[in-house]
Design a protein around this motif. Sequence first.
Motif, PDB file in Angstrom:
ATOM      1  N   THR A  86       6.323 -12.358   4.660  1.00 35.36           N
ATOM      2  CA  THR A  86       6.157 -11.047   4.015  1.00 35.36           C
ATOM      3  C   THR A  86       6.244  -9.910   5.026  1.00 35.36           C
ATOM      4  OG1 THR A  86       3.724 -10.980   4.180  1.00 35.36           O
ATOM      5  CG2 THR A  86       4.679 -12.100   2.262  1.00 35.36           C
ATOM      6  N   PHE A  87       5.750 -10.132   6.251  1.00 31.35           N
ATOM      7  CA  PHE A  87       5.896  -9.110   7.294  1.00 31.35           C
ATOM      8  C   PHE A  87       7.371  -8.883   7.618  1.00 31.35           C
ATOM      9  CE2 PHE A  87       1.508 -10.512   8.947  1.00 31.35           C
ATOM     10  CZ  PHE A  87       0.869  -9.531   8.207  1.00 31.35           C
ATOM     11  N   ALA A  88       8.125  -9.981   7.708  1.00 27.53           N
ATOM     12  CA  ALA A  88       9.551  -9.865   8.005  1.00 27.53           C
ATOM     13  C   ALA A  88      10.274  -9.113   6.892  1.00 27.53           C
ATOM     14  CB  ALA A  88      10.159 -11.250   8.194  1.00 27.53           C
ATOM     15  N   LEU A  89       9.943  -9.418   5.647  1.00 26.12           N
ATOM     16  CA  LEU A  89      10.569  -8.719   4.518  1.00 26.12           C
ATOM     17  C   LEU A  89      10.177  -7.248   4.518  1.00 26.12           C
ATOM     18  CD1 LEU A  89      10.055 -11.432   1.746  1.00 26.12           C
ATOM     19  CD2 LEU A  89      12.198 -10.823   2.897  1.00 26.12           C
ATOM     20  N   ASN A  90       8.918  -6.973   4.858  1.00 24.27           N
ATOM     21  CA  ASN A  90       8.451  -5.595   4.982  1.00 24.27           C
ATOM     22  C   ASN A  90       9.284  -4.833   6.013  1.00 24.27           C
ATOM     23  OD1 ASN A  90       4.966  -5.074   4.262  1.00 24.27           O
ATOM     24  ND2 ASN A  90       6.608  -3.595   4.066  1.00 24.27           N
ATOM     25  N   TYR A  91       9.489  -5.458   7.165  1.00 25.65           N
ATOM     26  CA  TYR A  91      10.266  -4.823   8.241  1.00 25.65           C
ATOM     27  C   TYR A  91      11.717  -4.641   7.817  1.00 25.65           C
ATOM     28  CZ  TYR A  91      11.697  -3.629  12.977  1.00 25.65           C
ATOM     29  OH  TYR A  91      12.176  -2.963  14.071  1.00 25.65           O
ATOM     30  N   LEU A  92      12.254  -5.619   7.131  1.00 26.13           N
ATOM     31  CA  LEU A  92      13.647  -5.540   6.677  1.00 26.13           C
ATOM     32  C   LEU A  92      13.838  -4.400   5.686  1.00 26.13           C
ATOM     33  CD1 LEU A  92      16.407  -6.943   6.888  1.00 26.13           C
ATOM     34  CD2 LEU A  92      15.703  -8.450   5.025  1.00 26.13           C
ATOM     35  N   ALA A  93      12.824  -4.167   4.852  1.00 24.14           N
ATOM     36  CA  ALA A  93      12.937  -3.129   3.826  1.00 24.14           C
ATOM     37  C   ALA A  93      12.621  -1.737   4.356  1.00 24.14           C
ATOM     38  CB  ALA A  93      12.007  -3.458   2.659  1.00 24.14           C
ATOM     39  N   GLY A  94      11.668  -1.625   5.279  1.00 22.34           N
ATOM     40  CA  GLY A  94      11.248  -0.286   5.687  1.00 22.34           C
ATOM     41  C   GLY A  94      11.054  -0.081   7.169  1.00 22.34           C
ATOM     42  N   GLY A  95      11.517  -1.033   8.006  1.00 19.22           N
ATOM     43  CA  GLY A  95      11.355  -0.876   9.441  1.00 19.22           C
ATOM     44  C   GLY A  95       9.905  -1.005   9.865  1.00 19.22           C
ATOM     45  N   ALA A  96       9.569  -0.387  10.987  1.00 18.19           N
ATOM     46  CA  ALA A  96       8.232  -0.530  11.573  1.00 18.19           C
ATOM     47  C   ALA A  96       7.266   0.555  11.106  1.00 18.19           C
ATOM     48  CB  ALA A  96       8.338  -0.518  13.100  1.00 18.19           C
ATOM     49  N   ASP A  97       7.559   1.187   9.978  1.00 24.64           N
ATOM     50  CA  ASP A  97       6.681   2.229   9.450  1.00 24.64           C
ATOM     51  C   ASP A  97       5.393   1.595   8.936  1.00 24.64           C
ATOM     52  OD1 ASP A  97       5.488   4.408   8.325  1.00 24.64           O
ATOM     53  OD2 ASP A  97       6.845   4.516   6.601  1.00 24.64           O
ATOM     54  N   PRO A  98       4.230   1.909   9.514  1.00 25.75           N
ATOM     55  CA  PRO A  98       2.988   1.269   9.061  1.00 25.75           C
ATOM     56  C   PRO A  98       2.643   1.581   7.606  1.00 25.75           C
ATOM     57  CG  PRO A  98       2.505   3.057  10.594  1.00 25.75           C
ATOM     58  CD  PRO A  98       3.990   2.832  10.634  1.00 25.75           C
ATOM     59  N   PHE A  99       3.134   2.713   7.086  1.00 29.79           N
ATOM     60  CA  PHE A  99       2.820   3.075   5.699  1.00 29.79           C
ATOM     61  C   PHE A  99       3.295   1.996   4.735  1.00 29.79           C
ATOM     62  CE2 PHE A  99       3.880   4.898   1.592  1.00 29.79           C
ATOM     63  CZ  PHE A  99       2.722   5.598   1.272  1.00 29.79           C
ATOM     64  N   SER A 100       4.520   1.514   4.927  1.00 28.05           N
ATOM     65  CA  SER A 100       5.056   0.522   3.993  1.00 28.05           C
ATOM     66  C   SER A 100       4.287  -0.789   4.086  1.00 28.05           C
ATOM     67  CB  SER A 100       6.546   0.287   4.263  1.00 28.05           C
ATOM     68  OG  SER A 100       6.753  -0.249   5.561  1.00 28.05           O
ATOM     69  N   PHE A 101       3.865  -1.162   5.290  1.00 24.96           N
ATOM     70  CA  PHE A 101       3.076  -2.385   5.445  1.00 24.96           C
ATOM     71  C   PHE A 101       1.734  -2.243   4.732  1.00 24.96           C
ATOM     72  CE2 PHE A 101       6.121  -3.083   8.808  1.00 24.96           C
ATOM     73  CZ  PHE A 101       6.194  -4.457   8.956  1.00 24.96           C
ATOM     74  N   LYS A 102       1.088  -1.100   4.905  1.00 29.35           N
ATOM     75  CA  LYS A 102      -0.230  -0.898   4.291  1.00 29.35           C
ATOM     76  C   LYS A 102      -0.122  -0.732   2.779  1.00 29.35           C
ATOM     77  CE  LYS A 102      -2.360   0.937   8.458  1.00 29.35           C
ATOM     78  NZ  LYS A 102      -3.426   1.762   9.027  1.00 29.35           N
ATOM     79  N   LEU A 103       0.993  -0.172   2.320  1.00 27.65           N
ATOM     80  CA  LEU A 103       1.185  -0.045   0.880  1.00 27.65           C
ATOM     81  C   LEU A 103       1.269  -1.423   0.230  1.00 27.65           C
ATOM     82  CD1 LEU A 103       1.689   1.663  -1.630  1.00 27.65           C
ATOM     83  CD2 LEU A 103       4.126   1.687  -1.045  1.00 27.65           C
ATOM     84  N   VAL A 104       1.999  -2.333   0.847  1.00 25.39           N
ATOM     85  CA  VAL A 104       2.071  -3.695   0.321  1.00 25.39           C
ATOM     86  C   VAL A 104       0.682  -4.330   0.324  1.00 25.39           C
ATOM     87  CG1 VAL A 104       2.995  -6.008   0.732  1.00 25.39           C
ATOM     88  CG2 VAL A 104       4.484  -4.014   0.964  1.00 25.39           C
ATOM     89  N   ASN A 105      -0.075  -4.113   1.397  1.00 25.75           N
ATOM     90  CA  ASN A 105      -1.447  -4.633   1.434  1.00 25.75           C
ATOM     91  C   ASN A 105      -2.291  -4.097   0.289  1.00 25.75           C
ATOM     92  OD1 ASN A 105      -0.652  -5.829   3.827  1.00 25.75           O
ATOM     93  ND2 ASN A 105      -2.407  -5.121   4.999  1.00 25.75           N
ATOM     94  N   LEU A 106      -2.131  -2.814  -0.007  1.00 24.26           N
ATOM     95  CA  LEU A 106      -2.888  -2.211  -1.111  1.00 24.26           C
ATOM     96  C   LEU A 106      -2.491  -2.836  -2.445  1.00 24.26           C
ATOM     97  CD1 LEU A 106      -4.821  -0.162  -2.342  1.00 24.26           C
ATOM     98  CD2 LEU A 106      -2.973   1.540  -2.250  1.00 24.26           C
ATOM     99  N   LEU A 107      -1.203  -3.052  -2.637  1.00 30.06           N
ATOM    100  CA  LEU A 107      -0.743  -3.670  -3.890  1.00 30.06           C
ATOM    101  C   LEU A 107      -1.313  -5.082  -4.038  1.00 30.06           C
ATOM    102  CD1 LEU A 107       2.984  -2.477  -3.906  1.00 30.06           C
ATOM    103  CD2 LEU A 107       1.083  -1.595  -5.285  1.00 30.06           C
ATOM    104  N   ILE A 108      -1.376  -5.822  -2.932  1.00 33.49           N
ATOM    105  CA  ILE A 108      -1.983  -7.154  -2.978  1.00 33.49           C
ATOM    106  C   ILE A 108      -3.461  -7.039  -3.341  1.00 33.49           C
ATOM    107  CG2 ILE A 108      -2.619  -9.164  -1.579  1.00 33.49           C
ATOM    108  CD1 ILE A 108      -0.041  -8.694   0.025  1.00 33.49           C
ATOM    109  N   HIS A 109      -4.138  -6.047  -2.769  1.00 32.75           N
ATOM    110  CA  HIS A 109      -5.566  -5.841  -3.061  1.00 32.75           C
ATOM    111  C   HIS A 109      -5.772  -5.508  -4.540  1.00 32.75           C
ATOM    112  CE1 HIS A 109      -9.734  -4.961  -2.204  1.00 32.75           C
ATOM    113  NE2 HIS A 109      -9.623  -3.735  -2.674  1.00 32.75           N
TER     114      HIS A 109
END
Length: 663
Positions: A86-109
């Motif tokens: 999921t981290f790799a897919l996150n990076y593939l979709a939005g690069g190293a922007d922490p916002f996109s990583f944290k947004l996915v975390n919020l959706l999981i929460h």
Amino acid sequence: MSSIFLGRLPTQTATLTVRWLRWVALLGLVALCYWPGLHGGFVFDDDVNILQNDKLHLSSWSAADLWAAAWSGHAGPMGRPISLLTFALNYLAGGADPFSFKLVNLLIHLANAVLVGALAQILCEALTEARSGDQVHWQAGSWAGWVVAALWALHPLNLTGVLYVVQRMTSLCTLFGLAALLLYATYRAKTWAVPQLRHPFLAGALVGVLVTACLVLSALSKETGVLFLPLLLWVEMCVFRFRLNGRAAQVFGWSLSRCVLLTASAASAYVVLFKVPGMLQPQAFAGRDFALVERGLTESRVLFFYLRLFLLPSNGALSLYHDDFPISHSLLDPPSTALALVALATISLLAWMLRRRAPEIGFAWGWFLIAHSLESTVFPLELVYEHRNYFATIGLLLLVPLAFQHVRKADPRRLFVALLAGYLGLLGFVTYVRSLQWSNHVDWAALEASNHPESTRATYELARVYMALMTSTGESRFGELADQALKESTQTKAPGVLPYVARIQLAYFRGLEPEEGLVSTAKFGFANWPYRAVNTATLGSLVTCQVDGRCKLPDAQVLELLDASLQNPRQLPGDRAEVYKLIAQYRINRLNDLPGGCELIRQAVVINDKAESRIMYAQCFALQEKYNEALEQLDKAVALDRFNVLARLIERERSAIRTARSQ
């Protein structure tokens, strides 16, 4: 579907719209509380696990690259491939922007909040029915799941599971684990008392397959996912009680409960006798500031520390860093250790004594202990992390709606609801304030260091933030602030070598000479203090700084620091091999000593044979124009690369060697 996720309403006045609106309102409120924190940065080991893991930085949807990314981790014995993917897919979709990583975390929460509510609704109804013998009839029963979900989703104790990006491993593990429990509980709710399924055995087989798949996915997200299996057994034992269609279930005339308990006991005995001892060898604690007994004693106090944060959360006590938590050296050092052990035994005994009159108490307490049985007992992990409570508190929260049914009079009921509403408001407020703090990395780091001045990590993180500001702005004052923070880090109880080496590097970045005594202290620390995993990374950073020319320590002193680490009796073989490779890198790239460097790589291979080391050894042979030997090393690397994580790199090296040989 709505009856599963929203619960059954006892009256006809409540409509489907109301059911959905209350969930939309809750999820929207949780999202609002967390939204500011999504704009914060990566923290702590987000860097090493995500930003420094090149295999996660994909540029295509290649199946081979996705596979390599999934199996590129070393965080646990199973590799945690689902989380890494999921981290790799996150990076593939939005690069190293922490916002996109944290947004996915919020959706999981948010998804977990729904699962918590659905599961809580079923369990509350089943526990009530088991005790009363009647169908659910208590007032506000349909709100039970929603109340538990609200308390859980808004609780600030769960914040690091969302905003600390790498802890997606915890939230994702919980997602699949809760899905397994919900599938199982939904099936058992329709079979344990009154038959509600036309083909129960066929449905049971399908549920069994789905539950197994979810449990496997949970464990492959993080190893704590294995705890959802004993939690499932705990739910069966305490809630559904191995009953089928209102009677005790049997298998070939044998009591199903006895068969399951005997099997579980045998499996537990096997693990305890043959697996656990290997995990608790003295060398497993080599990099820790505590031994086996000290960890077990300390964790008794840690559990009550968690309970205090759970009941009365405050921003001053909540933190990402709890490495300042005092270690219990004996029953009376500190005295609270003995009190904590007595309290644990007393609560457990009371829960057992009340198992018939109030089975929900034993269920809730057992859930909490099971959820902490891996990370908060004797295993050689770090002492305290808030995210370890991410699914541990769900059982305790079930007590809230279950207690409400015992309040019969109108005025106490209104008071109960008012207190509950106020408590929910408190949880949401604290979470929102923490989220605001996490939105600004500088303010957050300063606050963490202020609240935890004895935390080596908090003070070091503040220094790291100031160093980044010095680099980005060029202002010397940030360098002074960084050095002051590093000084404070060295003055904590167990600072380790990291802040000392960081001060050496910072001095050169500021155009100064390192303070006298720093190198000698670092040398002593590498040789004598507990050898932590970060020590090798610290040496690697220093070697890179020297090779790049930014640091200007005399070569002899650098080699002395590297050699000092090899003298540490607590250094594990894996770390020893990596240090040999660092010395080899330094000799080859800095001192132009190719033969000496290659010999060191050979020694690293002998100590800890890894595919990465074989590739490095192959490069050494290629530099000496020994191409056949280089290709042999790559063949051995292929054999060691169990999941083909390095397949592309190996092939590139092979192609380069063949090209060089043909010229």
